[in-house]
Structures are given as structure tokens and as C-alpha cells.
Write a protein that holds these residues in place. Structure first.
Motif, PDB file in Angstrom:
ATOM      1  N   LEU A 216       4.465 -31.671  88.337  1.00 18.57           N
ATOM      2  CA  LEU A 216       4.374 -30.846  87.133  1.00 18.57           C
ATOM      3  C   LEU A 216       5.719 -30.754  86.413  1.00 18.57           C
ATOM      4  O   LEU A 216       5.761 -30.711  85.183  1.00 18.57           O
ATOM      5  CB  LEU A 216       3.854 -29.458  87.486  1.00 18.57           C
ATOM      6  CG  LEU A 216       2.378 -29.402  87.856  1.00 18.57           C
ATOM      7  CD1 LEU A 216       2.045 -28.084  88.546  1.00 18.57           C
ATOM      8  CD2 LEU A 216       1.496 -29.602  86.632  1.00 18.57           C
ATOM      9  N   SER A 217       6.809 -30.755  87.162  1.00 15.49           N
ATOM     10  CA  SER A 217       8.138 -30.726  86.537  1.00 15.49           C
ATOM     11  C   SER A 217       8.381 -31.995  85.729  1.00 15.49           C
ATOM     12  O   SER A 217       8.911 -31.948  84.621  1.00 15.49           O
ATOM     13  CB  SER A 217       9.230 -30.570  87.594  1.00 15.49           C
ATOM     14  OG  SER A 217       9.132 -29.331  88.219  1.00 15.49           O
ATOM     15  N   ARG A 218       7.984 -33.115  86.281  1.00 17.38           N
ATOM     16  CA  ARG A 218       8.125 -34.375  85.533  1.00 17.38           C
ATOM     17  C   ARG A 218       7.196 -34.394  84.327  1.00 17.38           C
ATOM     18  O   ARG A 218       7.567 -34.883  83.259  1.00 17.38           O
ATOM     19  CB  ARG A 218       7.833 -35.558  86.453  1.00 17.38           C
ATOM     20  CG  ARG A 218       8.852 -35.637  87.572  1.00 17.38           C
ATOM     21  CD  ARG A 218       9.460 -36.947  87.924  1.00 17.38           C
ATOM     22  NE  ARG A 218       9.255 -38.097  87.126  1.00 17.38           N
ATOM     23  CZ  ARG A 218       8.829 -39.273  87.608  1.00 17.38           C
ATOM     24  NH1 ARG A 218       8.547 -39.407  88.885  1.00 17.38           N
ATOM     25  NH2 ARG A 218       8.706 -40.308  86.812  1.00 17.38           N
ATOM     26  N   LEU A 219       6.007 -33.839  84.477  1.00 19.19           N
ATOM     27  CA  LEU A 219       5.087 -33.752  83.342  1.00 19.19           C
ATOM     28  C   LEU A 219       5.680 -32.869  82.249  1.00 19.19           C
ATOM     29  O   LEU A 219       5.595 -33.197  81.065  1.00 19.19           O
ATOM     30  CB  LEU A 219       3.730 -33.204  83.787  1.00 19.19           C
ATOM     31  CG  LEU A 219       2.707 -33.007  82.668  1.00 19.19           C
ATOM     32  CD1 LEU A 219       2.318 -34.332  82.029  1.00 19.19           C
ATOM     33  CD2 LEU A 219       1.472 -32.284  83.187  1.00 19.19           C
ATOM     34  N   TYR A 220       6.295 -31.753  82.635  1.00 18.67           N
ATOM     35  CA  TYR A 220       6.898 -30.845  81.655  1.00 18.67           C
ATOM     36  C   TYR A 220       7.973 -31.571  80.849  1.00 18.67           C
ATOM     37  O   TYR A 220       8.027 -31.451  79.619  1.00 18.67           O
ATOM     38  CB  TYR A 220       7.482 -29.616  82.351  1.00 18.67           C
ATOM     39  CG  TYR A 220       7.955 -28.567  81.387  1.00 18.67           C
ATOM     40  CD1 TYR A 220       7.074 -27.608  80.898  1.00 18.67           C
ATOM     41  CD2 TYR A 220       9.261 -28.537  80.931  1.00 18.67           C
ATOM     42  CE1 TYR A 220       7.485 -26.649  79.996  1.00 18.67           C
ATOM     43  CE2 TYR A 220       9.691 -27.587  80.025  1.00 18.67           C
ATOM     44  CZ  TYR A 220       8.798 -26.642  79.562  1.00 18.67           C
ATOM     45  OH  TYR A 220       9.218 -25.702  78.654  1.00 18.67           O
ATOM     46  N   SER A 221       8.805 -32.354  81.520  1.00 19.09           N
ATOM     47  CA  SER A 221       9.836 -33.126  80.821  1.00 19.09           C
ATOM     48  C   SER A 221       9.205 -34.115  79.843  1.00 19.09           C
ATOM     49  O   SER A 221       9.682 -34.278  78.714  1.00 19.09           O
ATOM     50  CB  SER A 221      10.720 -33.882  81.819  1.00 19.09           C
ATOM     51  OG  SER A 221      11.418 -32.989  82.626  1.00 19.09           O
ATOM     52  N   LEU A 222       8.138 -34.760  80.282  1.00 19.74           N
ATOM     53  CA  LEU A 222       7.426 -35.696  79.415  1.00 19.74           C
ATOM     54  C   LEU A 222       6.852 -34.980  78.192  1.00 19.74           C
ATOM     55  O   LEU A 222       6.969 -35.469  77.066  1.00 19.74           O
ATOM     56  CB  LEU A 222       6.303 -36.382  80.202  1.00 19.74           C
ATOM     57  CG  LEU A 222       5.357 -37.270  79.396  1.00 19.74           C
ATOM     58  CD1 LEU A 222       6.090 -38.495  78.868  1.00 19.74           C
ATOM     59  CD2 LEU A 222       4.161 -37.681  80.256  1.00 19.74           C
ATOM     60  N   LEU A 223       6.254 -33.827  78.412  1.00 19.44           N
ATOM     61  CA  LEU A 223       5.673 -33.068  77.293  1.00 19.44           C
ATOM     62  C   LEU A 223       6.743 -32.687  76.272  1.00 19.44           C
ATOM     63  O   LEU A 223       6.501 -32.772  75.064  1.00 19.44           O
ATOM     64  CB  LEU A 223       4.974 -31.816  77.817  1.00 19.44           C
ATOM     65  CG  LEU A 223       3.693 -32.051  78.617  1.00 19.44           C
ATOM     66  CD1 LEU A 223       3.252 -30.770  79.300  1.00 19.44           C
ATOM     67  CD2 LEU A 223       2.591 -32.592  77.720  1.00 19.44           C
ATOM     68  N   CYS A 224       7.912 -32.283  76.748  1.00 22.54           N
ATOM     69  CA  CYS A 224       9.011 -31.933  75.834  1.00 22.54           C
ATOM     70  C   CYS A 224       9.414 -33.138  74.997  1.00 22.54           C
ATOM     71  O   CYS A 224       9.641 -33.018  73.785  1.00 22.54           O
ATOM     72  CB  CYS A 224      10.214 -31.407  76.611  1.00 22.54           C
ATOM     73  SG  CYS A 224       9.941 -29.812  77.384  1.00 22.54           S
ATOM     74  N   GLU A 225       9.499 -34.288  75.645  1.00 14.89           N
ATOM     75  CA  GLU A 225       9.869 -35.523  74.952  1.00 14.89           C
ATOM     76  C   GLU A 225       8.825 -35.900  73.898  1.00 14.89           C
ATOM     77  O   GLU A 225       9.163 -36.208  72.752  1.00 14.89           O
ATOM     78  CB  GLU A 225      10.022 -36.642  75.979  1.00 14.89           C
ATOM     79  CG  GLU A 225      10.296 -38.003  75.391  1.00 14.89           C
ATOM     80  CD  GLU A 225      10.214 -39.096  76.444  1.00 14.89           C
ATOM     81  OE1 GLU A 225       9.863 -40.233  76.061  1.00 14.89           O
ATOM     82  OE2 GLU A 225      10.477 -38.820  77.626  1.00 14.89           O
TER      83      GLU A 225
END
Length: 127
Positions: free
Chosen positions: A89-98
Motif C-alpha cells: 500500500l505504501s508503494r501504491l500511495y507513492s504511485l498515486l501521488c505520481e
């Protein structure tokens, strides 16, 4: 940061921001965000894409969806911070921000959603 995101996505409406922070669903995009996160956690690409597809024709709703996806992702990370899912989920959050930054450009939303689904699937397979 979550508080300011909640206030931004609720147009500074404190009551609605509190609902967002508590994890309660109050809109159609929030429900879709919950469906997307559930599909992500179950490695279901079709589920992820089908939950976000209704917003590919409306840039404002797509923006709202990204905000709701970020809030729901942050909520799930806080709920189980030491779990296997929290890393994903942390990696997904970074992706969503990008990807959310791409919405201010004239990007094709269908392609943006396809990239979200493909990248989310990649995250699931690498962690």
C-alpha cells in the motif's frame, strides 16, 4: 498531511473531512476507491480497472477519485502498519501521488487508469 488532503478533497468542509478521515464512505468515488483497494489487495487487475473505469470521461471525478484512493490507501496503512499489505500500500500511495500530478496536464485519462492498473499489478507481484 492526511488532514490537509481530507480538507482539500472536501473543499474545506470540516464535517466531510472528518468523514473522510474516519474511513466512512460518503460519495461514489469513495466507494470506488474502496473497491479498488480491495481488488489491489487481492491481486485482481480486472477488479481494479472496473472500479475506476466509470471516471475515465470526467477529469474532475478522476481527480476526486485519486484523492479518495490516496485517503483510503493511507487509512489502510494506518490500520495495519506492520503488515505485509502496508508495504504494498505504501508503494501504491507513492504511485498515486505520481499519477495524480498527471491530471493537471492534458493526459488521456483512460491511459492514466491503464497505467495505474498495470503498475499496481506490478507492485503486487514484486513485493
Amino acid at each position: 498531511n492526511d488532514i490537509s488532503n481530507a480538507l482539500d478533497s472536501s473543499n474545506n468542509n470540516i464535517g466531510q473531512a472528518l468523514l473522510l478521515l474516519s474511513g466512512k464512505e460518503s460519495s461514489e468515488t469513495e466507494s470506488s476507491a474502496c473497491d479498488f483497494i480491495d481488488a489491489f489487495l487481492h491481486d485482481d487487475l480486472w477488479g481494479m480497472l472496473s472500479s475506476i473505469a466509470p471516471y475515465e470521461k470526467n477529469r474532475a471525478l478522476a481527480d476526486r477519485l485519486f484523492k479518495d484512493l490516496k485517503l483510503k490507501t493511507a487509512f489502510e496503512i494506518r490500520r495495519k502498519p506492520n503488515s505485509y499489505s502496508a508495504k504494498r500500500l505504501s508503494r501504491l500511495y507513492s504511485l498515486l501521488c505520481e499519477l495524480e500530478k498527471s491530471l493537471v496536464t492534458n493526459i488521456n485519462i483512460s491511459l492514466l487508469f491503464s497505467r495505474l492498473g498495470a503498475s499496481a499489478t506490478e507492485i503486487s507481484k514484486t513485493i
